[in-house]
Design an enzyme around this catalytic site. Sequence first.
Site, PDB file in Angstrom:
ATOM      1  N   THR A  11       0.820  -1.212   0.000  1.00  0.00           N
ATOM      2  CA  THR A  11       0.000   0.000   0.000  1.00  0.00           C
ATOM      3  C   THR A  11       0.854   1.262   0.000  1.00  0.00           C
ATOM      4  O   THR A  11       0.552   2.234  -0.686  1.00  0.00           O
ATOM      5  CB  THR A  11      -0.929   0.004   1.224  1.00  0.00           C
ATOM      6  OG1 THR A  11      -1.864  -1.074   1.105  1.00  0.00           O
ATOM      7  CG2 THR A  11      -1.703   1.304   1.334  1.00  0.00           C
ATOM      8  N   SER A  29       1.957  -7.829  -0.633  1.00  0.00           N
ATOM      9  CA  SER A  29       2.660  -8.607   0.395  1.00  0.00           C
ATOM     10  C   SER A  29       2.165 -10.042   0.493  1.00  0.00           C
ATOM     11  O   SER A  29       2.905 -10.929   0.925  1.00  0.00           O
ATOM     12  CB  SER A  29       2.547  -7.920   1.756  1.00  0.00           C
ATOM     13  OG  SER A  29       1.207  -7.842   2.191  1.00  0.00           O
ATOM     14  N   THR A  33       1.126  -4.196   4.399  1.00  0.00           N
ATOM     15  CA  THR A  33       0.880  -4.528   5.807  1.00  0.00           C
ATOM     16  C   THR A  33       0.222  -5.885   6.016  1.00  0.00           C
ATOM     17  O   THR A  33       0.235  -6.398   7.134  1.00  0.00           O
ATOM     18  CB  THR A  33      -0.016  -3.456   6.462  1.00  0.00           C
ATOM     19  OG1 THR A  33      -1.258  -3.372   5.752  1.00  0.00           O
ATOM     20  CG2 THR A  33       0.670  -2.104   6.462  1.00  0.00           C
ATOM     21  N   ASP A  34      -0.345  -6.478   4.969  1.00  0.00           N
ATOM     22  CA  ASP A  34      -1.117  -7.703   5.167  1.00  0.00           C
ATOM     23  C   ASP A  34      -0.305  -8.815   5.824  1.00  0.00           C
ATOM     24  O   ASP A  34      -0.854  -9.605   6.600  1.00  0.00           O
ATOM     25  CB  ASP A  34      -1.680  -8.206   3.839  1.00  0.00           C
ATOM     26  CG  ASP A  34      -2.879  -7.404   3.371  1.00  0.00           C
ATOM     27  OD1 ASP A  34      -3.395  -6.596   4.161  1.00  0.00           O
ATOM     28  OD2 ASP A  34      -3.310  -7.592   2.214  1.00  0.00           O
TER      29      ASP A  34
END
Length: 331
Positions: A18, A62, A94-95
């Site tokens: 992101t 990710s 961030t996942d």
Amino acid sequence: MVTVQDRPLVAVFSLGGTIASTNARGTDGVTPRLGAEELLAGVPGLDDFAKLEPVAFRRTASGDLTFDDLAALAAEIGARFEAGAAGAVVVQGTDTIEETSFVLDLLVSAPNPVVVTGAMRNPTLAGPDGPANLRAAVRVAASSEARGLGALVVLNDEVHAARFVAKTHTSSPAAFRSAPAGPVGWLVEDRLRFAVRTERLPGVPLPAGPVPPVALLTMSLGEGDRLIGQVGALGYAGLVVESFGGGHVPSWTVPALERLAATIPVVLASRTGGGDILQATYGFPGSERELIARGLIPAGFLNGPKARILLSLLLANGAGIDEVRTVFADI
């Protein structure tokens, strides 16, 4: 006066996510497009803290990162440290930060800070958090106070230990939490403050070959044993069971788990997201005492995804059931 040349060298690895996502005119949705140099150029004042070495390592979501990617990243971080870098920042989606940061925590043996960051709000939105997170991450990576703490995750001006942190919200800038420890530190006015200093976990060598598949199974109300029976048949080398509460499963799944634990490592974690697996409290069928007696390995304080990371890396280095049990006994 301290000059830029006197400041520590920090290598900044961009992987996508992101924080690096924008959209082209006439397209729908944002995708990872920005590299390390572009990300750094958008953050003012970074040379207040460090000399920066941008490294465009990957450009992907990710969720598409693999153990091979992260082993290569860990090796490259180690090489940069040997060449004189004082710290490293990894910028990604961030996942999977809670997993990738823990991989780096286990694979990077040097005491130099390894800081993972990202963003919850992409650059096309009002108030993107990526620049502030990147600035904070560089500040932490350049600091001597962060040495020896293992991999850290820095977002929202909070510093989290990789072993504890988890993403707990789909969209909030305050999505990351650490149970049961809370953040180990925070930043205010570019000042770094640590409240807790964690001891390094025992590391794991870089995998010499492919990382074998390990399944992750979450128990739910009324869950049967059909998936458990398929784990071995599908070629999985290990299983992590996210159990109810402190380490409990439906009683009718115990025979299948016992059979599987006799052939491959089966690790018992909790689906709750916080707290240690119990080992000697309950005695009903399907309780933690029965499961451990039948060969399951308690995960300690590690949640399911992190227990799977550790088990996968141990198996990649040739560990058998007894060695896996010994390592998890110290968690």
